[in-house]
Design a protein around this motif. Sequence first.
Motif, mmCIF file in Angstrom:
data_model
loop_
_atom_site.group_PDB
_atom_site.id
_atom_site.type_symbol
_atom_site.label_atom_id
_atom_site.label_comp_id
_atom_site.label_asym_id
_atom_site.label_seq_id
_atom_site.Cartn_x
_atom_site.Cartn_y
_atom_site.Cartn_z
ATOM 1 N N VAL A 1 -1.434 -2.173 -10.584
ATOM 2 C CA VAL A 1 -1.774 -3.580 -10.357
ATOM 3 C C VAL A 1 -1.007 -4.054 -9.133
ATOM 4 O O VAL A 1 0.210 -3.848 -9.040
ATOM 5 C CB VAL A 1 -1.426 -4.466 -11.568
ATOM 6 C CG1 VAL A 1 -1.681 -5.936 -11.242
ATOM 7 C CG2 VAL A 1 -2.225 -4.047 -12.801
ATOM 8 N N ILE A 2 -1.718 -4.665 -8.193
ATOM 9 C CA ILE A 2 -1.102 -5.223 -6.989
ATOM 10 C C ILE A 2 -1.442 -6.709 -6.918
ATOM 11 O O ILE A 2 -2.595 -7.097 -7.114
ATOM 12 C CB ILE A 2 -1.613 -4.532 -5.714
ATOM 13 C CG1 ILE A 2 -1.323 -3.026 -5.747
ATOM 14 C CG2 ILE A 2 -0.980 -5.170 -4.476
ATOM 15 C CD1 ILE A 2 0.133 -2.654 -5.624
ATOM 16 N N ALA A 3 -0.434 -7.510 -6.637
ATOM 17 C CA ALA A 3 -0.643 -8.956 -6.500
ATOM 18 C C ALA A 3 0.093 -9.434 -5.260
ATOM 19 O O ALA A 3 1.287 -9.745 -5.312
ATOM 20 C CB ALA A 3 -0.148 -9.695 -7.747
ATOM 21 N N MET A 4 -0.617 -9.470 -4.142
ATOM 22 C CA MET A 4 -0.001 -9.861 -2.875
ATOM 23 C C MET A 4 -0.170 -11.352 -2.624
ATOM 24 O O MET A 4 -1.283 -11.850 -2.412
ATOM 25 C CB MET A 4 -0.612 -9.066 -1.720
ATOM 26 C CG MET A 4 -0.050 -9.492 -0.360
ATOM 27 S SD MET A 4 -0.711 -8.515 1.002
ATOM 28 C CE MET A 4 -0.547 -9.704 2.356
ATOM 29 N N LEU B 1 0.833 -1.208 0.000
ATOM 30 C CA LEU B 1 0.000 0.000 0.000
ATOM 31 C C LEU B 1 0.865 1.255 0.000
ATOM 32 O O LEU B 1 0.470 2.292 -0.552
ATOM 33 C CB LEU B 1 -0.934 0.000 1.206
ATOM 34 C CG LEU B 1 -2.123 -0.954 1.130
ATOM 35 C CD1 LEU B 1 -2.799 -1.088 2.495
ATOM 36 C CD2 LEU B 1 -3.139 -0.484 0.084
ATOM 37 N N SER B 2 2.062 1.179 0.578
ATOM 38 C CA SER B 2 2.943 2.351 0.620
ATOM 39 C C SER B 2 3.461 2.711 -0.766
ATOM 40 O O SER B 2 3.971 3.832 -0.964
ATOM 41 C CB SER B 2 4.123 2.100 1.567
ATOM 42 O OG SER B 2 5.074 1.209 1.007
ATOM 43 N N THR B 3 3.354 1.805 -1.735
ATOM 44 C CA THR B 3 3.783 2.103 -3.105
ATOM 45 C C THR B 3 2.690 2.824 -3.892
ATOM 46 O O THR B 3 2.936 3.250 -5.023
ATOM 47 C CB THR B 3 4.160 0.814 -3.856
ATOM 48 O OG1 THR B 3 2.993 0.030 -4.122
ATOM 49 C CG2 THR B 3 5.147 -0.016 -3.054
ATOM 50 N N LEU B 4 1.510 2.969 -3.300
ATOM 51 C CA LEU B 4 0.379 3.596 -3.976
ATOM 52 C C LEU B 4 0.192 5.027 -3.467
ATOM 53 O O LEU B 4 0.540 5.334 -2.331
ATOM 54 C CB LEU B 4 -0.897 2.790 -3.722
ATOM 55 C CG LEU B 4 -0.893 1.331 -4.177
ATOM 56 C CD1 LEU B 4 -2.163 0.637 -3.707
ATOM 57 C CD2 LEU B 4 -0.745 1.231 -5.692
ATOM 58 N N ALA C 1 -7.405 0.254 -0.572
ATOM 59 C CA ALA C 1 -7.218 1.085 -1.763
ATOM 60 C C ALA C 1 -8.494 1.838 -2.113
ATOM 61 O O ALA C 1 -8.455 3.014 -2.488
ATOM 62 C CB ALA C 1 -6.774 0.214 -2.939
ATOM 63 N N ALA C 2 -9.631 1.171 -1.984
ATOM 64 C CA ALA C 2 -10.906 1.829 -2.274
ATOM 65 C C ALA C 2 -11.168 2.957 -1.286
ATOM 66 O O ALA C 2 -11.753 3.987 -1.647
ATOM 67 C CB ALA C 2 -12.039 0.812 -2.246
#
Length: 231
Positions: free
Chosen positions: A131-134, A57-60, A83-84
Amino acid sequence: MAHSVASNTYAESRGRLEQYFDQTARKAWEDLTSDVPVSGIRATVRAGRDEMRGLLLSTLPTDMHGMRLLDAGCGTGALAIAAAERGAEVVAIDVSQGLIDVAARRAPEGLSIDWRVGDMRDRSLGIFDHVIAMDSLIHYEMMDVVGVLDAWSGRTNHIAFTFAPGTLMLRAMHMAGKLFPRSDRSPAIKPIAEASLSRAIDTALPEWQVDFTKRVSSGFYKSQAMGVSRR
């Protein structure tokens, strides 16, 4: 890169994950991603996942109004919801209908989240700012991971994802089968050497660069974040 190169192994891994989360471990993962008490091993996994989610989340941007985000392998939805809450329009997709049901139930009203069950590579999902893929790629072979990145590369300029680091400790844990209790052990995690993955990305996606890598280690949770972007 030809998307069909690793399609057989990708489909096999994806099928195992769908069966595991829908038929074997839905309740265990629902508990793991909640506030209910869990065992010591699972507590380390929960803490590690919380730390990794915070890192991604810190990259957003903190203000994501007007942006679209794909949460690929969203699980029970914590990252998608966060994110929402920043204002993003989120498409959250997972292989498991059961986990999507939990995520949709947990999500506060009024957020822009499109919960989907399906393939995270699906081009019909559209174009995204991020795009995030955790921890959704940790069960795939390296070239399948690169194939997924390739599938996203024409529809975003920024991807942050995690992979299982190819450390001696994680490989030993993997070989010993100690990542989860036998009763609900997950499909095999595929450790990947960071240097090998970086080289594979450079070869397959020459217009992209690796921006950062950072490992999170919390007891039995071992995962490495990597961010890539268009040059």
